[in-house]
Design a protein around this motif. Structure first.
Motif, PDB file in Angstrom:
ATOM      1  N   GLU A 262      15.888  -0.144   1.554  1.00 26.87           N
ATOM      2  CA  GLU A 262      14.685  -0.973   1.631  1.00 26.87           C
ATOM      3  C   GLU A 262      13.676  -0.682   0.532  1.00 26.87           C
ATOM      4  O   GLU A 262      12.676  -1.398   0.406  1.00 26.87           O
ATOM      5  CB  GLU A 262      14.015  -0.807   2.995  1.00 26.87           C
ATOM      6  N   ASN A 263      13.885   0.393  -0.230  1.00 25.57           N
ATOM      7  CA  ASN A 263      13.022   0.682  -1.382  1.00 25.57           C
ATOM      8  C   ASN A 263      11.559   0.873  -0.963  1.00 25.57           C
ATOM      9  O   ASN A 263      10.637   0.457  -1.648  1.00 25.57           O
ATOM     10  CB  ASN A 263      13.124  -0.452  -2.401  1.00 25.57           C
ATOM     11  N   LYS A 264      11.347   1.532   0.188  1.00 22.39           N
ATOM     12  CA  LYS A 264       9.998   1.721   0.703  1.00 22.39           C
ATOM     13  C   LYS A 264       9.832   3.154   1.208  1.00 22.39           C
ATOM     14  O   LYS A 264      10.789   3.740   1.722  1.00 22.39           O
ATOM     15  CB  LYS A 264       9.705   0.764   1.869  1.00 22.39           C
ATOM     16  N   PRO A 265       8.623   3.718   1.110  1.00 17.17           N
ATOM     17  CA  PRO A 265       8.341   4.984   1.803  1.00 17.17           C
ATOM     18  C   PRO A 265       8.375   4.784   3.317  1.00 17.17           C
ATOM     19  O   PRO A 265       8.318   3.652   3.815  1.00 17.17           O
ATOM     20  CB  PRO A 265       6.935   5.364   1.315  1.00 17.17           C
ATOM     21  N   SER A 266       8.453   5.888   4.030  1.00 15.69           N
ATOM     22  CA  SER A 266       8.515   5.847   5.501  1.00 15.69           C
ATOM     23  C   SER A 266       7.357   6.648   6.084  1.00 15.69           C
ATOM     24  O   SER A 266       7.059   7.745   5.601  1.00 15.69           O
ATOM     25  CB  SER A 266       9.845   6.416   6.007  1.00 15.69           C
ATOM     26  N   VAL A 267       6.701   6.086   7.117  1.00 19.14           N
ATOM     27  CA  VAL A 267       5.586   6.751   7.789  1.00 19.14           C
ATOM     28  C   VAL A 267       5.984   6.986   9.241  1.00 19.14           C
ATOM     29  O   VAL A 267       6.443   6.063   9.927  1.00 19.14           O
ATOM     30  CB  VAL A 267       4.298   5.912   7.713  1.00 19.14           C
ATOM     31  N   LEU A 268       5.805   8.213   9.710  1.00 17.48           N
ATOM     32  CA  LEU A 268       6.074   8.569  11.101  1.00 17.48           C
ATOM     33  C   LEU A 268       4.774   8.985  11.777  1.00 17.48           C
ATOM     34  O   LEU A 268       4.052   9.847  11.265  1.00 17.48           O
ATOM     35  CB  LEU A 268       7.082   9.711  11.183  1.00 17.48           C
ATOM     36  N   LEU A 269       4.475   8.368  12.908  1.00 17.09           N
ATOM     37  CA  LEU A 269       3.324   8.746  13.721  1.00 17.09           C
ATOM     38  C   LEU A 269       3.824   9.522  14.937  1.00 17.09           C
ATOM     39  O   LEU A 269       4.669   9.030  15.694  1.00 17.09           O
ATOM     40  CB  LEU A 269       2.539   7.516  14.171  1.00 17.09           C
ATOM     41  N   PHE A 270       3.302  10.722  15.124  1.00 20.23           N
ATOM     42  CA  PHE A 270       3.619  11.549  16.292  1.00 20.23           C
ATOM     43  C   PHE A 270       2.419  11.506  17.235  1.00 20.23           C
ATOM     44  O   PHE A 270       1.314  11.935  16.871  1.00 20.23           O
ATOM     45  CB  PHE A 270       3.909  12.991  15.869  1.00 20.23           C
TER      46      PHE A 270
END
Length: 755
Positions: A262-270
């Motif tokens: 997808e050529n995108k950064p990934s954000v994870l919310l905990f």
């Protein structure tokens, strides 16, 4: 007495309106900071820092630096405060006219508290809450601002009217909901259907009170009871269901490694909440084109490993942002009470991978913006490579170099030649290179013009290649003129676009679902806009397919975008194109012959295409085989004795000089010309700069016969094309007004000289 009181009252109201109109701000903070009206707080802050450094009086000694610095500071103070920014967007209020606005409000409060006996005057009190005034929508504002903005955030719109007594019952709940949702990033609007009839018809709202939702330009009606929780759930239902992915121990590695496809950064919310917070969903909706969003529920049995893997503190929500490395986050924030401004700044500053792939034109425009100021240069370091396994190590070496040389002025990216062939051919064909190659470029205009330089020696990922690239980047920082080539880039292919039919089927499914929902809750009058929209979408679907099939039957040469209107300068067009040319207008005339006409016109159109949008520049060509006497007389009048000396130095006959490839910029009103002399093929330095397109042209010779001289062979087609090799640079100097001007007493008579 009553009549006099009423006249005085209306006179005071008119005076206050005039005072408010005269208090309009003389500055536009958006223009001063160079940002759009939809810019995020992170973009505004970044623009302010750059401009403040540039215009600080201690560093900038120009006379107007101090005043400009004050305007920049005031603009940032307005736009960085959400309330003051909203006031400016609605009313144009800044610090200079804020006190007048307060005076007007004081007058209004006085008017509202001024009591007349209704039994005497028979007046009714308006039911509108003045708190809605800052959210009032007009038709033009809705079409030009709200609809485009709805693709970045949802809007909640209340439909009311001046004498709607039923609207009073929902006001307390509406106010509480607005305070909550507006802080999360939801847009708020109020429409008075008594004054906005066009907007009422567009929205399909025929009776107040009613509440509508707007997302991606589509309007949805709210049909449940007006309760704060129902309104919140309504806004949440407007958002796509696939915005945020639930992540656990089983799929977190797949999610973090999705950046390759997808050529995108990934954000994870905990977070400990069992459902995804609405604030996080709204942020994901705003940045869905650039970043992937995931949610990890703390305390769940399936998330223990991922919590331990990244050492997550369970006492506060935590945001981790990953780029190319799935084992180590590139950025992290942790806060008990996360605000929308904090999330916007966090995501906006990290919306690109360290070395992303160019996949479409929108992504390219965001990653490598056009240069606006000298001190705000942005250079793109582009790797042209392929998808073969043999190039994996080469691409990894480029990523290692970017990791150790990240700077504010440098943006690294790569592109696959097989996916973006027109773009790669533009860079590689000039020197006949093959990938992998590294290109350093700077965008100069939104139409596609760039300055670039190819890193010598290619790119194999060796230490020598890294040292060479690092040295050339240092030279570029010292001397921006280091970029020695210019080109017009084609528009990038959209690699992420789904199949055309699939896109429209998905849209049709969404609208059919909406129609089914409205059948259960609405009458036919309210359903008509949706039904009309569905049939319009289906009509566009089949119409576009037919148009595409029709266009595919035509050769690509007939659909060329590089179209420049060039007219021939004859005795019929001479007066209108030159003698009676409007003041400020210039006619750029290409001189050619019958033999070189086709080749030179094609090259001429390519060189001047980037300037063809100007309304004051006209383009013509002159056939010197027909009008040689006019050309001789014009240059003799403009250049005098220098004309013959110039032609003798070129090695041509003194009786019949070769004018092929000359370009004249003629100002008919002021009677002067600017002269472009063609590049000589005998000059080794100039002939080496012929384009690859010229090199691929046929080598067939063209013969001409000079009057009074022997027959001789003319230059081949590539040599004829090379005469206009530097015309685009000459056109830039013409637009700047830095070319020498040669004045003539009058324009020669073309028709008389032809006889």
């Amino acid at each position: 007495v009553c009549c006099y009181v009423l006249r005085l009252f209306w006179l005071a109201a008119v005076l206050m309106l005039l005072a408010n109109a005269g208090a309009a701000s003389d500055i536009d903070p958006y223009k001063i900071l160079g940002v759009s009206r939809h810019a995020s707080q992170a973009e505004i802050k970044r623009a302010y820092k750059q401009l403040a450094r540039e215009w600080h009086p201690d560093k900038n000694k120009s006379p107007g630096a101090q005043d400009m610095f004050i305007k920049i500071t005031k603009s940032y103070e307005i736009l960085s405060n959400e309330e003051r920014r909203a006031n400016y967007d609605r009313f144009g209020e800044t610090d200079e006219n804020q006190h007048r606005s307060q005076a007007q409000q004081g007058f209004r409060h006085f008017h509202e508290s001024f009591f007349f006996d209704q039994t005497f005057f028979h007046f009714r009190q308006s039911t509108r809450d003045f708190a809605d005034s800052k959210h009032m929508l007009h038709y033009e504002q809705y079409m030009n601002e709200i609809v485009p903005e709805s693709f970045r955030r949802p809007y909640l719109i209340k439909v009311t009217s001046e004498w709607c007594f039923s609207c009073i019952h929902i006001e307390p709940i509406w106010k509480e909901t607005v305070l909550e949702l507006e802080a999360l990033g939801v847009g708020i609007g109020v429409v008075d259907i008594g004054f906005e009839k066009r907007l009422r018809s567009l929205l399909g709202a025929h009776r107040p009170p009613s509440i509508l939702g707007l997302v991606n330009g589509r309007v949805t009606s709210f049909h449940r009871g007006v309760v704060r929780e129902n309104l919140r759930q309504f806004v949440e239902s407007l958002l796509p269901q696939t915005l945020v992915e639930k992540v656990n121990d089983n799929n977190y590695l797949r999610f973090l490694n999705g950046w390759r496809e997808e050529n995108k950064p990934s954000v994870l919310l905990f977070d400990a909440a069992p459902i995804v917070p609405l604030l996080y969903k709204l942020t994901a909706f705003a940045y869905r084109d650039f970043v992937r969003f995931g949610y990890v529920e703390q305390g769940h049995s399936d998330t223990a490993h991922v919590l331990q893997q990244f050492s997550i503190n369970a006492y506060a929500p935590t945001l981790l942002l990953f780029k190319e490395n799935p084992e180590k986050p590139a950025d992290v924030i942790q806060s008990r009470g996360m605000k929308r401004q904090l999330l916007d700044e966090f995501v906006s500053n990290n919306r690109f991978l360290l070395v992303p792939r160019l996949v479409n034109q929108k992504f390219f425009d965001e990653l490598c913006p056009v240069k606006q100021f000298h001190r705000r240069r942005k250079y793109c370091v582009l790797l042209i490579t392929g998808e073969d396994e043999a190039l994996v190590s080469v691409n990894a070496a480029f990523y290692d170099f970017a990791s150790s040389n990240s700077k504010e002025v440098l943006r690294f990216a790569y592109v696959y030649q097989s996916q973006q062939k027109p773009l790669c051919d533009t860079f590689l064909s000039k020197e006949e290179l093959s990938p992998p190659q590294v290109i350093i470029l700077e965008r100069r205009s939104s139409t596609g013009k760039v300055l670039y330089r190819t890193v010598t020696g290619g790119w194999n990922g060796s230490d020598e290649d890294k040292h060479r690239l690092h040295k050339q980047l240092e030279l570029l920082q010292k001397d921006p003129a280091y970029l020695n080539y210019d080109a017009m880039l084609p528009e990038l292919n959209n690699e992420l676009a789904s199949i055309f039919l699939v896109q429209w089927l998905n849209s049709a499914y969404d609208y059919l679902s909406q129609m089914y929902f409205d059948i259960l809750h609405s009458n036919w009058r309210e359903m008509m806009p949706i039904i009309s929209l569905i049939f319009s979408a289906l009509f566009i679907l089949f119409g576009t397919v037919i148009v595409q099939l029709t266009l595919s039957c035509f050769p690509s040469s007939q659909l060329s975008k590089n179209f420049v209107e060039v007219t021939e300068l004859t005795d019929m067009t001479y007066t209108s194109s030159l003698v009676q040319l409007k003041p400020g207008h210039i006619n750029v005339v290409l001189v050619l012959t019958d033999a070189s006409r086709h080749v030179l016109l094609k090259k001429f159109a390519k060189e001047v295409y980037s300037f063809s949008m100007s309304q004051t520049i006209h383009y013509s060509f002159l056939n010197v085989d027909k009008h040689r006497k006019w050309m001789d007389l014009l240059l003799a009048m403009a250049l005098g004795t220098r004309h013959s000396d110039m032609e003798l130095n070129e090695g041509t006959s003194s009786h019949e000089p070769d004018y092929t490839g000359y370009v004249l910029a003629l100002n008919g009103h002021k009677k002067y010309l600017c002269l472009f002399r063609p590049v000589h093929v005998d000059d080794k330095e100039d002939s080496s700069r012929s384009s690859d397109e010229d090199a691929r042209a046929p080598r067939a010779g063209v013969k001409t016969r000079s009057k009074g001289s022997s027959r001789r062979q003319t230059s081949s087609t590539p040599h004829v094309c090379s005469k206009l090799e530097r015309l685009s640079l000459w056109m830039e100097r013409l637009m700047e007004g830095s070319l020498p001007r040669h004045y003539v007493p009058s324009w020669p008579d073309l028709e008389a000289l032809q006889k």
